[in-house]
Motif scaffolding. Structure first.
Motif, PDB file in Angstrom:
ATOM      1  N   GLN A  30      73.026   2.511 -11.691  1.00 49.39           N
ATOM      2  CA  GLN A  30      72.677   2.817 -13.075  1.00 49.39           C
ATOM      3  C   GLN A  30      71.385   3.621 -13.192  1.00 49.39           C
ATOM      4  OE1 GLN A  30      72.313  -1.394 -14.435  1.00 49.39           O
ATOM      5  NE2 GLN A  30      70.314  -0.758 -15.199  1.00 49.39           N
ATOM      6  N   ASP A  31      70.561   3.603 -12.151  1.00 52.22           N
ATOM      7  CA  ASP A  31      69.350   4.413 -12.168  1.00 52.22           C
ATOM      8  C   ASP A  31      69.653   5.902 -12.096  1.00 52.22           C
ATOM      9  OD1 ASP A  31      70.270   3.707  -9.546  1.00 52.22           O
ATOM     10  OD2 ASP A  31      68.485   4.661  -8.715  1.00 52.22           O
ATOM     11  N   LEU A  32      70.894   6.267 -11.774  1.00 48.98           N
ATOM     12  CA  LEU A  32      71.270   7.675 -11.665  1.00 48.98           C
ATOM     13  C   LEU A  32      71.799   8.262 -12.974  1.00 48.98           C
ATOM     14  CD1 LEU A  32      73.072   7.680  -8.188  1.00 48.98           C
ATOM     15  CD2 LEU A  32      70.684   8.215  -8.700  1.00 48.98           C
ATOM     16  N   ILE A  33      72.000   7.412 -13.982  1.00 41.98           N
ATOM     17  CA  ILE A  33      72.540   7.912 -15.250  1.00 41.98           C
ATOM     18  C   ILE A  33      71.676   9.047 -15.783  1.00 41.98           C
ATOM     19  CG2 ILE A  33      73.066   7.329 -17.651  1.00 41.98           C
ATOM     20  CD1 ILE A  33      73.706   4.486 -16.698  1.00 41.98           C
ATOM     21  N   PHE A  34      70.367   8.812 -15.803  1.00 37.52           N
ATOM     22  CA  PHE A  34      69.433   9.868 -16.180  1.00 37.52           C
ATOM     23  C   PHE A  34      68.277   9.891 -15.184  1.00 37.52           C
ATOM     24  CE2 PHE A  34      65.755  11.699 -18.211  1.00 37.52           C
ATOM     25  CZ  PHE A  34      66.282  12.821 -18.811  1.00 37.52           C
ATOM     26  N   PRO A  35      67.909  11.068 -14.675  1.00 38.75           N
ATOM     27  CA  PRO A  35      68.430  12.370 -15.090  1.00 38.75           C
ATOM     28  C   PRO A  35      69.599  12.903 -14.249  1.00 38.75           C
ATOM     29  CG  PRO A  35      66.531  12.721 -13.710  1.00 38.75           C
ATOM     30  CD  PRO A  35      66.692  11.219 -13.817  1.00 38.75           C
ATOM     31  N   HIS A  36      69.896  12.241 -13.118  1.00 40.83           N
ATOM     32  CA  HIS A  36      70.779  12.868 -12.137  1.00 40.83           C
ATOM     33  C   HIS A  36      72.178  13.160 -12.684  1.00 40.83           C
ATOM     34  CE1 HIS A  36      72.262  14.178  -8.337  1.00 40.83           C
ATOM     35  NE2 HIS A  36      73.026  13.110  -8.125  1.00 40.83           N
ATOM     36  N   HIS A  37      72.845  12.147 -13.176  1.00 39.30           N
ATOM     37  CA  HIS A  37      74.217  12.368 -13.645  1.00 39.30           C
ATOM     38  C   HIS A  37      74.269  13.152 -14.950  1.00 39.30           C
ATOM     39  CE1 HIS A  37      75.849   8.834 -11.014  1.00 39.30           C
ATOM     40  NE2 HIS A  37      75.591   9.928 -10.322  1.00 39.30           N
TER      41      HIS A  37
END
Length: 473
Positions: free
Chosen positions: A239-246
């Motif tokens: 869930q740490d990848l939702i923003f900004p990565h994804h």
């Protein structure tokens, strides 16, 4: 479970919580004959920690469910092998960047295998896809979504009106985040790097904008398209990848494709805490899988990682691990005690998914699936009818296999082991140690452990004993 075909019908459907909609939805792939899934893998500068492992195990479970539902599932999980953290590790250890990434990719694969994680169909490395990355960047520049500034190429966030669709953040509130640095040459503070220049001491590749290396976000967009084609059915990660990565992946990929959809379903797993505290280097509580495996079997770690619902936080503790170890011992003992039923073949009543599978179809509800599994085990232990015992054993094995908690060699680990066999293995191990062939010595130790034989090297020689187990459901 029997692998489905596109023409099969089933009264149960897979439902997943889609981060894009914020709701639990029925999973509907673009093509029933070809399901595609991409999951963000590790940055390989160190051993995998529990957060890495949880993501790998969760999406391995989803992969298993999908493979038992659709005739063809293509799964890609990448390795990020060019990154500032890798550069720092290379400088600190005086090793080459390739040596570091090769080492930790090998370690990651070994650790995940121990956790019962099936290798994905594709495991791309960023450094093998530089031409693909450059191609996507060129496309974004041509379409007016990216610009060149002082040797950098940046994505212009205001050019994509849907930015924030995944995270729910408004453009007016967005600032550069993650691995994006604030810089005076940005047209907008939220613009993020697609390509950046490399000094001679850092890895770099020739490009239309000079020697450099890719930004973090563009890598996954390029590898997804290269390995699976677009659009894809499902994209996963922590869930740490939702923003900004994804969020940035969506902006890049949709913009490069003229507004066409990039991915239909976005699935994210929750964090891992340790004894109620966030896992972090500053607290000194980062738990590495490599270290855990020296003390605990991978199957036990896997069960612990599946004990909480994938979307919820998982609190790691020694108590949780010990509870899972005892649970697996009871299950393995039960399977061993009922091994004489394994030759029976009953197909009636198995046209529909088993009880464990049905719980997993409901947003990978592992707590409910495990409860159902343990209920089946209790029923098997107390069943009297022969046909009922056979049916329940098949049901139990199907659930264990789907959860990735079944290893064939466990069935022999509690059965009688001839002392002559043990003596022969000990002699071979002693010969191997005398020859300093420690790899062979370790192999023999592991073989004996598979039969429940524990070795202890003492000053008086090698002692051995067979574990006994008190089983109660």
């Amino acid at each position: 479970m029997v692998r489905k075909t596109a023409n099969d019908t089933c009264s149960y459907s897979l439902y997943l919580t889609n981060t894009l909609s914020g709701q639990k939805q029925k999973f509907q792939p673009y093509d029933l004959n070809r399901v595609t899934m991409y999951v963000c893998g590790p940055t390989v500068y160190n051993y995998a920690h529990l957060g890495n492992a949880r993501s790998a195990v969760v999406f391995d479970l989803l992969y298993r469910v999908l493979r038992d539902t659709y005739p063809c599932v293509l799964y890609t999980r990448n390795f990020t092998d060019v990154d500032d953290k890798i550069n720092a590790a290379a400088e600190r250890t005086k090793q080459s960047i390739r040596d570091i990434t090769d080492r930790f990719i090998k370690a990651y694969r070994s650790d995940m295998k121990a956790l019962g994680v099936i290798p994905p169909d594709f495991e791309p490395r960023v450094t093998d896809h530089i031409p693909d990355i450059i191609s996507v960047i060129c496309c974004l520049i041509d379409k007016g979504h990216a610009y060149v500034a002082e040797g950098h190429v940046l994505f212009h966030v205001p050019s994509f009106e849907q930015y924030g669709v995944l995270s729910g953040r408004k453009q007016t509130d967005l600032m550069a985040g993650g691995r994006v640095e604030a810089a005076p040459f940005k047209h907008d503070p939220a613009d993020f790097v697609l390509w950046k220049p490399s000094i001679p001491s850092l890895p770099g590749w020739e490009s239309p904008w000079g020697r450099g290396r890719p930004g973090w976000h563009i890598e996954c967009s390029a590898m997804t398209a290269s390995c699976l084609g677009l659009p894809i059915d499902l994209h996963g990660g922590g869930q740490d990848l939702i923003f900004p990565h994804h969020e940035n992946e969506i902006a890049q990929s949709v913009s490069a494709r003229g507004g066409a959809e990039y991915c239909r379903f976005w699935v994210h797993n929750g964090f891992v805490t340790v004894d109620g505290r966030k896992m972090s280097k500053s607290l000194g509580n980062v738990v590495l899988v490599h270290d855990l495996l020296r003390e605990t079997e991978g199957e036990t770690i896997r069960l612990a990682l599946l004990s909480a619902h994938y979307r919820q936080p998982l609190d790691w503790s020694t108590e949780l691990l010990e509870q899972c170890r005892r649970t697996l011992e009871r299950l393995h003992r039960l399977l061993s005690d009922t091994d004489h039923l394994s030759q029976e073949n009953i197909t009636e009543g198995f046209s529909e998914p088993g009880i464990v599978a049905r719980e997993l179809y409901d947003d990978l509800n592992t707590p409910a699936a495990l409860k159902a599994l343990f209920g089946t085990a209790r029923s098997l232990r107390h069943a009297v009818s022969h046909s009922e015992r056979v049916r329940l054993r098949i049901e139990l094995l199907a659930g264990l296999r789907l959860l990735g908690l079944f290893q064939e060699n466990k069935l022999t680990s509690f059965q009688s082991v001839p002392s002559a066999f043990i003596s022969d293995m000990l002699e071979r191990r002693t010969e191997a140690r005398d020859k300093r062939d420690f790899a062979e010595a370790d192999r023999i130790r592991e073989l004996l452990q598979a039969y429940g034989v524990t070795l202890e090297d003492t000053l008086q020689g090698t002692q051995w004993h067979i574990k006994t187990h008190n089983v109660k459901f």
